[in-house]
Design a protein around this motif. Structure first.
Motif, PDB file in Angstrom:
ATOM      1  N   GLY A   1       0.845  -1.206   0.191  1.00 30.72           N
ATOM      2  CA  GLY A   1       0.145  -0.146   0.039  1.00 30.72           C
ATOM      3  C   GLY A   1       0.887   1.279   0.076  1.00 30.72           C
ATOM      4  N   LYS A   2       2.199   1.210  -0.175  1.00 29.51           N
ATOM      5  CA  LYS A   2       2.944   2.300  -0.389  1.00 29.51           C
ATOM      6  C   LYS A   2       3.633   2.478  -1.621  1.00 29.51           C
ATOM      7  CE  LYS A   2       2.832   2.677   4.147  1.00 29.51           C
ATOM      8  NZ  LYS A   2       2.087   3.477   5.074  1.00 29.51           N
ATOM      9  N   ARG A   3       3.577   3.817  -2.040  1.00 24.34           N
ATOM     10  CA  ARG A   3       4.126   4.294  -3.339  1.00 24.34           C
ATOM     11  C   ARG A   3       5.788   4.427  -3.300  1.00 24.34           C
ATOM     12  NH1 ARG A   3       2.335   7.153  -7.850  1.00 24.34           N
ATOM     13  NH2 ARG A   3       3.982   8.437  -8.905  1.00 24.34           N
ATOM     14  N   ALA A   4       6.260   3.542  -4.101  1.00 24.25           N
ATOM     15  CA  ALA A   4       7.777   3.392  -4.141  1.00 24.25           C
ATOM     16  C   ALA A   4       8.428   4.039  -5.344  1.00 24.25           C
ATOM     17  CB  ALA A   4       8.151   1.794  -3.833  1.00 24.25           C
ATOM     18  N   LYS A   5       9.383   4.475  -5.160  1.00 30.24           N
ATOM     19  CA  LYS A   5      10.439   4.849  -6.366  1.00 30.24           C
ATOM     20  C   LYS A   5      11.708   3.804  -6.178  1.00 30.24           C
ATOM     21  CE  LYS A   5      11.631   8.834  -7.059  1.00 30.24           C
ATOM     22  NZ  LYS A   5      12.175  10.454  -7.242  1.00 30.24           N
ATOM     23  N   VAL A   6      11.797   3.191  -7.594  1.00 28.93           N
ATOM     24  CA  VAL A   6      12.766   2.258  -7.767  1.00 28.93           C
ATOM     25  C   VAL A   6      14.082   2.963  -8.761  1.00 28.93           C
ATOM     26  CG1 VAL A   6      13.534   0.075  -8.601  1.00 28.93           C
ATOM     27  CG2 VAL A   6      11.103   0.391  -7.594  1.00 28.93           C
ATOM     28  N   LYS A   7      15.140   3.095  -8.305  1.00 31.47           N
ATOM     29  CA  LYS A   7      16.180   3.541  -8.867  1.00 31.47           C
ATOM     30  C   LYS A   7      17.073   2.195  -9.433  1.00 31.47           C
ATOM     31  CE  LYS A   7      16.372   7.725  -6.317  1.00 31.47           C
ATOM     32  NZ  LYS A   7      17.064   8.843  -5.530  1.00 31.47           N
ATOM     33  N   TRP A   8      17.380   1.988 -10.693  1.00 32.39           N
ATOM     34  CA  TRP A   8      18.192   0.930 -11.142  1.00 32.39           C
ATOM     35  C   TRP A   8      18.861   1.417 -12.401  1.00 32.39           C
ATOM     36  CZ3 TRP A   8      19.331  -4.049  -9.836  1.00 32.39           C
ATOM     37  CH2 TRP A   8      19.988  -4.681 -10.815  1.00 32.39           C
TER      38      TRP A   8
END
Length: 254
Positions: free
Chosen positions: A214-221
């Motif tokens: 239920g959380k908004r996540a940012k993914v850095k790859w």
């Protein structure tokens, strides 16, 4: 940040640490919504006291260092013989109590979504409370009648927002379909494999940690950045051997 080399798992039965465990594992998954997907705890050759605690437990919690890997209501306990000796298995789910609780109630016109959900929770007799109902909180222009499983009734109410419910140890939360701010950031150091994109979703294999639903996540790859809602998480952890990984699924919301 958890140390990736530490494989220890802490098992709690009704809030009390279970001692006398040697090899233990936990596998399973959970997702937004209130379907009672199972986790399975396995304990190899627990001593008599540990087996008794697991067999009598109403709730099970599994921690890795300070990260919550899995928690929920015990649904069944089984004991079976394997070449290595005896295994005690406990099936548990965070959504089981609401799924099993029948409700029958009516709410009058002008009742808000959050108040309706709270009344369903009250009628369920589970003691579960509503923690958050993020997003708009409109009122129903007509009276509503609810009969059936409490979990299904909650899901029906939240579909009008739209939002999806999920359970935490403290109570029930609701995640809106969109509009949440970023509250989680994952980088290459958190991931164990290349992210996979499929059907508007992003599959991330990570080190075992307590990534919350239920959380908004940012993914850095590499040089890329993607944002999405955490809609599903799974765990496969054994404190002695074999698999040791987690997976989360994001609905892409860039």
């Amino acid at each position: 940040m958890s140390n990736p080399m530490i494989r220890s798992l802490t098992v709690m039965a009704d809030g009390e640490r279970v001692k006398g465990l040697n090899r233990v594992s936990v596998t399973g998954r959970e997702s937004l919504g209130l379907e009672p997907l199972p986790f399975i705890l396995r304990a190899w050759n627990p001593d008599d006291s540990a087996h008794a605690m697991l067999a009598a437990a109403k709730t099970i919690t599994v921690l890795r260092e300070n990260s919550l890997l899995a928690a929920g209501q015990a649904a069944g306990v089984y004991r079976r013989t394997v070449p290595e000796g005896m295994i005690t298995e406990v099936v548990f789910s965070p959504n089981l109590a609401l799924w099993e609780a029948p409700v029958s109630l009516s709410v009058e016109a002008g009742t808000s979504v959050s108040e309706t959900v709270q009344r369903i929770l009250n009628a369920s007799g589970t003691g579960i409370r509503l923690l958050t109902c993020a997003g708009p909180d409109p009122v129903f222009s007509r009276g509503q009648a609810f009969r059936g499983r409490a979990a299904e009734c909650v899901n029906d109410v939240l579909s009008a927002v739209p939002a999806r419910a999920y359970m935490t140890e403290a109570g029930l939360c609701a995640a809106p379909a969109e509009g949440l701010p970023v509250s989680l950031t994952l980088t290459e150091s958190d991931l164990t494999d290349v992210p996979v994109f499929t059907g508007g979703k992003m599959i991330l294999r990570t080190k075992p940690a307590g990534w919350p639903l239920g959380k908004r996540a940012k993914v850095k790859w590499k040089n890329e950045s993607t944002e999405g809602l955490v809609t599903e998480r799974s765990i496969d952890a054994d404190n002695m051997t074999g698999s040791w990984q987690a997976e989360i699924i994001l609905e892409i919301q860039n």
